[in-house]
Design a protein around this motif. Structure first.
Motif, PDB file in Angstrom:
ATOM      1  N   UNK A 143       0.814  -1.206   0.000  1.00  0.00           N
ATOM      2  CA  UNK A 143       0.000   0.000   0.000  1.00  0.00           C
ATOM      3  C   UNK A 143       0.848   1.258   0.000  1.00  0.00           C
ATOM      4  N   UNK A 144       2.170   1.087   0.157  1.00  0.00           N
ATOM      5  CA  UNK A 144       3.133   2.192   0.125  1.00  0.00           C
ATOM      6  C   UNK A 144       2.730   3.321   1.064  1.00  0.00           C
ATOM      7  N   UNK A 145       2.604   2.985   2.347  1.00  0.00           N
ATOM      8  CA  UNK A 145       2.333   4.028   3.343  1.00  0.00           C
ATOM      9  C   UNK A 145       3.546   4.948   3.493  1.00  0.00           C
ATOM     10  N   UNK A 146       4.712   4.359   3.743  1.00  0.00           N
ATOM     11  CA  UNK A 146       6.000   5.057   3.843  1.00  0.00           C
ATOM     12  C   UNK A 146       6.022   6.129   4.929  1.00  0.00           C
ATOM     13  N   UNK A 166       0.103   5.262   8.364  1.00  0.00           N
ATOM     14  CA  UNK A 166      -0.255   3.966   8.931  1.00  0.00           C
ATOM     15  C   UNK A 166      -1.152   4.131  10.154  1.00  0.00           C
ATOM     16  N   UNK A 167      -0.881   5.159  10.974  1.00  0.00           N
ATOM     17  CA  UNK A 167      -1.736   5.413  12.138  1.00  0.00           C
ATOM     18  C   UNK A 167      -3.133   5.822  11.681  1.00  0.00           C
ATOM     19  N   UNK A 168      -3.216   6.616  10.624  1.00  0.00           N
ATOM     20  CA  UNK A 168      -4.522   6.980  10.076  1.00  0.00           C
ATOM     21  C   UNK A 168      -5.285   5.754   9.602  1.00  0.00           C
ATOM     22  N   UNK A 172      -0.964  -4.998  15.114  1.00  0.00           N
ATOM     23  CA  UNK A 172       0.316  -5.681  14.942  1.00  0.00           C
ATOM     24  C   UNK A 172       0.968  -5.286  13.624  1.00  0.00           C
ATOM     25  N   UNK A 173       0.169  -5.169  12.589  1.00  0.00           N
ATOM     26  CA  UNK A 173       0.699  -4.766  11.289  1.00  0.00           C
ATOM     27  C   UNK A 173       1.165  -3.310  11.325  1.00  0.00           C
ATOM     28  N   UNK A 174       0.439  -2.485  12.058  1.00  0.00           N
ATOM     29  CA  UNK A 174       0.826  -1.085  12.208  1.00  0.00           C
ATOM     30  C   UNK A 174       2.226  -0.988  12.803  1.00  0.00           C
ATOM     31  N   UNK A 175       2.486  -1.746  13.856  1.00  0.00           N
ATOM     32  CA  UNK A 175       3.804  -1.724  14.501  1.00  0.00           C
ATOM     33  C   UNK A 175       4.890  -2.158  13.525  1.00  0.00           C
TER      34      UNK A 175
END
Length: 227
Positions: free
Chosen positions: A58-61, A66-68, A78-81
């Motif tokens: 998803x290319x957050x980078x 990612x928090x949004x 877990x994926x966020x971390x």
């Protein structure tokens, strides 16, 4: 693991291209690419990563993005971390590569495109200006990302929309803070630049994370969703 690698690579690209444009190509519009060129470099870096790596992660980078996504209910904790660790690692790698390249020039002054505010930094804007700018612009940026990637959106053009938004944010705010809207992007260069970049780093972690979180909350509430 594929997502971790993609986020690491993508964030390294963002720092190397964006900060590299500022450090190597120059902010002086007479002899370098100028502020508009630097803004475009950050935007194009996002476009490149979005279309090259977006199908994997998803290319957050960006931890604020990612928090949004987490607050919007689009990814588990877990994926966020994992994403945040990868993003910070990628930013450090990008800054290290830039350091190795830039330090090879006799004219290098030691800067790595680090963020800042106050006396001696760009437009010498205040702490309040820096906090407001980073919070508001991150909220806008993450809102655009969540909107451009939601079901029903023209997702084939999402990378372009996101990249152009980041370029526009830079056009407005480079002289305010150098533009972070991304804690990882700020952490990488600050670790090598030291000094004020490190002491002021909290601004470029706290304000973007708060802006990103609010964008996710607002999106989850349906205020910026198409449905």
């Amino acid at each position: 693991m594929k997502k971790f690698i993609a986020e690491t690579m993508g964030t390294a690209i963002l720092v190397l291209f964006g900060c590299g444009a500022a450090v190597i190509a120059g902010a002086d519009g007479t002899t370098g690419i100028g502020l508009a060129g630097i803004s475009l470099a950050f935007g194009l870096a996002i476009v490149a990563a979005a279309y090259g790596l977006g199908a994997i992660s998803g290319a957050h980078l960006n931890p604020a993005v990612s928090l949004g996504a987490l607050m919007a209910g689009r990814m588990p904790a877990a994926e966020f971390v994992s994403y945040v660790i990868a993003q910070i690692l990628g930013a450090v790698i990008g800054a290290l590569l830039l350091y190795l390249i830039a330090s090879g020039s006799a004219g290098w002054t030691g800067g790595l495109g680090q963020n800042g505010y106050g006396a001696g930094y760009m437009g010498e804007y205040s702490l309040t200006s820096a906090l407001v700018f980073e919070f508001v612009m991150t909220f806008i940026f993450v809102t655009v990302i969540l909107g451009a990637t939601q079901p029903g959106a023209a997702t084939a053009f999402a990378g372009l929309a996101i990249g152009l938004t980041l370029a526009a944010i830079h056009l407005v705010g480079i002289k305010v803070t150098g533009v972070s809207v991304n804690p990882a992007r700020s952490i990488g260069p600050a670790l090598f630049a030291g000094g004020a970049a490190l002491s002021q780093l909290w601004v470029f972690i706290a304000a973007p994370l708060l802006g990103g979180a609010l964008a996710g909350i607002v999106h989850k509430a349906g205020l910026t969703r198409a449905d």
